[in-house]
Design a protein around this motif. Structure first.
Motif, PDB file in Angstrom:
ATOM      1  N   PRO A  98      15.521  84.698  29.581  1.00  0.00           N
ATOM      2  CA  PRO A  98      14.309  84.722  30.412  1.00  0.00           C
ATOM      3  C   PRO A  98      13.228  85.656  29.869  1.00  0.00           C
ATOM      4  CG  PRO A  98      16.269  84.792  31.793  1.00  0.00           C
ATOM      5  CD  PRO A  98      16.748  84.931  30.375  1.00  0.00           C
ATOM      6  N   GLN A 148      19.474  81.833  35.333  1.00  0.00           N
ATOM      7  CA  GLN A 148      19.140  82.979  36.171  1.00  0.00           C
ATOM      8  C   GLN A 148      18.789  82.560  37.592  1.00  0.00           C
ATOM      9  OE1 GLN A 148      16.744  86.584  34.744  1.00  0.00           O
ATOM     10  NE2 GLN A 148      15.194  85.444  35.830  1.00  0.00           N
ATOM     11  N   ASN A 205      16.248  80.952  31.986  1.00  0.00           N
ATOM     12  CA  ASN A 205      15.557  80.997  33.271  1.00  0.00           C
ATOM     13  C   ASN A 205      16.251  80.107  34.300  1.00  0.00           C
ATOM     14  OD1 ASN A 205      13.407  81.875  34.955  1.00  0.00           O
ATOM     15  ND2 ASN A 205      12.332  79.937  34.613  1.00  0.00           N
TER      16      ASN A 205
END
Length: 416
Positions: A377, A106, A103
Motif C-alpha cells: 500500500p 489491507q 491495498n
C-alpha cells in the motif's frame, strides 16, 4: 478441482479466428462444482476485456448451472471495487493490476487464490512473483508488461549498448536535422516515475529497502539515500539544463505520436504503443533500455494483470474455480492477448504468441532485469512526491533538496 474444458474450446472457436493451433487443453474433464453460491457469479473488468470474457463466462455458467454476469467498470476500478466490497455490493471476481494487491488485502477485499504447484509452474516466474504478497498468491496472472527501448531502425540499425551511446546517437541525428528530439520518454509537466524508472534504477536509485524475505519494506524509504541522490543527479544531467533528453514538454499525450512522426529515433514505452508503431511505415526494433556505462542495468517496473477472488463475494467457491481453473486455460489467455496485446503470463500461451507476434517476446526479454511494481500500500505514497522530485531536477534543481523533500512527503503519507 478441474472443470470441463469443452465450453472453453467452444468459446475460443468464436474468438480465435486467425489464431493458429488454438485447441483446448488435454486435461481430463471433471464434475462441475456443486457449491453454486447464490446461483450467480459476477465478474468486474474494464471495457476492453469485458467483451472478450463474456463468451468464456457464459460457457462456465452453462457447465456449472449458474448465471455469470460480466460488468464493465470504466473508471477507478480499484477504489470502486473496494468500496463496493465494504458495502456488500461487490462482485465475486475482479480483474486488475497486481500492484493493487497490497491495498486490496489491507482492506480485506480479496482472498488468496488456490493454485496447484503444476498451475504455478505454468506461469512465467515473474508473473507469479508479482501476484505473491506476504507469502501468498492473491491472483491468477494472465498478462505482463514493461517498458522497453523502441527504436527507428531506418535511423539507428543497431541498439545502443549504453545510455551514453543512445544520447550521442540522438544528438548526432538531431544535429543532422533527421530528428527533433534526442529521446522520447513520456515525462510531462507533472513527471512520470513509471517511464523514467529504468533510468533512475540504472543510476543506482531505489524507492524502498527490503525485508529479510526480499520484499519492499515501507519502513525503509530510500529515495534520499546517497545512491538515489546520485541517480537524480544523473537525471538532472539528462534534463532540460543538461543534455535535453528528458523534457517536460514530452508526455503521454505526445510521446508515442512524436516517435511515430519520426520526431525522435528512440522511444521508451510498452506493448500498448505497438499498434501505432506498426502503422508508422518505418523499420523498428525493441530492446532493453540500456544502462549507464559506469552503472548498473536498467530495471523497468514489471506490471501484471490478474484475476482476483473477492473476499466478500456471494459465490466464493465458484469464483475460486473460475479463477484457478478456468482463466489459466490457454484459450482464454490467447483471446485476452488478441483483445489487448500484452505478453501472456501463461507460458503455453506465450509460446504460441511468439509465432504470431515476435514483439511480445522482445518485450519479455527487455524486462528480464525488471522488478515487479511494489504491491505494498505504501507504493501509493511514492508517485506524487517522487514525480515532483524528478520534475525539479529535470528543470535544473538541486538533487539532494528534491530527494529530501520527496522522502519527507512519502514518509509522512505512509505514517498517517
Amino acid at each position: 478441482m478441474r472443470i470441463r474444458t469443452a465450453g472453453v474450446i467452444a468459446a475460443a472457436g468464436l474468438l480465435m479466428l486467425g489464431v493458429a493451433a488454438c485447441g483446448g487443453t488435454n486435461e481430463p474433464a471433471a464434475t462441475p462444482s456443486k457449491d453454486k453460491g447464490n446461483g450467480k457469479l459476477v465478474l468486474w473488468t474494464d471495457p476492453t476485456r469485458a467483451p472478450v470474457l463474456k463468451p468464456f463466462a457464459e460457457a462456465f455458467g452453462k457447465e456449472n448451472g449458474v448465471t455469470v454476469e460480466v460488468k464493465e467498470i470504466s473508471e477507478n476500478q480499484q477504489q470502486t471495487f473496494i468500496t463496493a466490497s465494504q458495502q456488500g455490493s461487490g462482485p465475486d471476481i475482479m480483474v486488475g493490476a497486481h500492484d493493487w494487491i497490497g491495498n486490496m488485502v489491507q482492506n480485506g477485499a480479496i482472498d488468496p487464490v488456490q493454485l496447484t504447484a503444476e498451475q504455478k509452474a505454468a506461469f512465467h516466474p515473474n508473473a507469479i512473483k508479482a501476484v505473491t504478497f506476504n507469502g501468498q498468491i492473491y491472483g491468477a496472472p494472465y498478462a505482463m508488461e514493461n517498458v522497453a527501448l523502441i527504436r527507428n531502425t531506418d535511423l539507428v540499425p543497431t541498439a545502443p549498448a549504453t545510455l551514453e551511446d543512445l544520447i550521442k546517437t540522438g544528438k548526432d541525428l538531431k544535429a543532422a536535422k533527421k530528428v527533433q528530439e534526442i529521446l522520447c520518454v513520456p515525462f510531462g509537466a507533472a513527471g512520470d516515475v513509471y517511464h523514467t524508472y529504468p533510468l533512475f534504477s540504472a543510476a543506482g536509485g531505489s524507492l524502498f529497502g527490503t525485508t529479510a524475505a526480499g520484499d519492499p519494506d515501507p519502513s525503509k524509504v530510500t529515495v534520499n539515500t546517497p545512491e538515489s541522490i546520485a541517480a537524480l543527479e544523473k537525471m538532472k544531467a539528462l534534463g532540460e539544463k543538461g543534455e535535453g533528453a528528458i523534457k517536460t514538454s514530452i508526455g503521454n499525450e505526445n510521446g508515442i505520436p512524436s516517435f511515430v512522426q519520426k520526431k525522435c529515433a528512440f522511444l521508451i514505452s510498452g506493448p500498448w504503443s505497438m499498434n501505432d508503431v506498426k502503422k508508422a511505415g518505418f523499420g523498428y526494433d525493441i530492446s532493453a533500455v540500456p544502462g549507464f556505462a559506469a552503472g548498473g542495468q536498467a530495471k523497468p517496473f514489471l506490471g501484471v494483470q490478474a484475476f482476483y477472488v473477492a473476499a466478500k463475494g456471494k459465490s466464493k467457491v465458484l469464483a475460486q474455480e473460475f479463477v484457478a481453473n478456468y482463466v489459466t486455460n490457454k484459450d482464454v489467455a490467447l483471446a485476452l492477448y488478441k483483445a489487448d496485446p500484452r505478453p501472456a503470463a501463461l507460458t503455453a500461451a506465450a509460446d504460441e504468441v511468439k509465432t504470431l507476434d515476435p514483439n511480445a517476446e522482445k518485450f519479455v526479454t527487455a524486462g528480464a532485469n525488471g522488478i515487479p511494481m511494489p504491491a505494498i500500500p505504501a507504493m501509493g505514497a511514492i508517485w506524487g512526491p517522487m514525480a515532483n522530485a524528478e520534475v525539479a531536477v529535470v528543470k535544473g534543481g538541486d538533487a539532494k533538496t528534491a530527494a529530501e523533500a520527496a522522502a519527507k512527503a512519502i514518509t509522512a503519507e505512509i505514517n498517517k
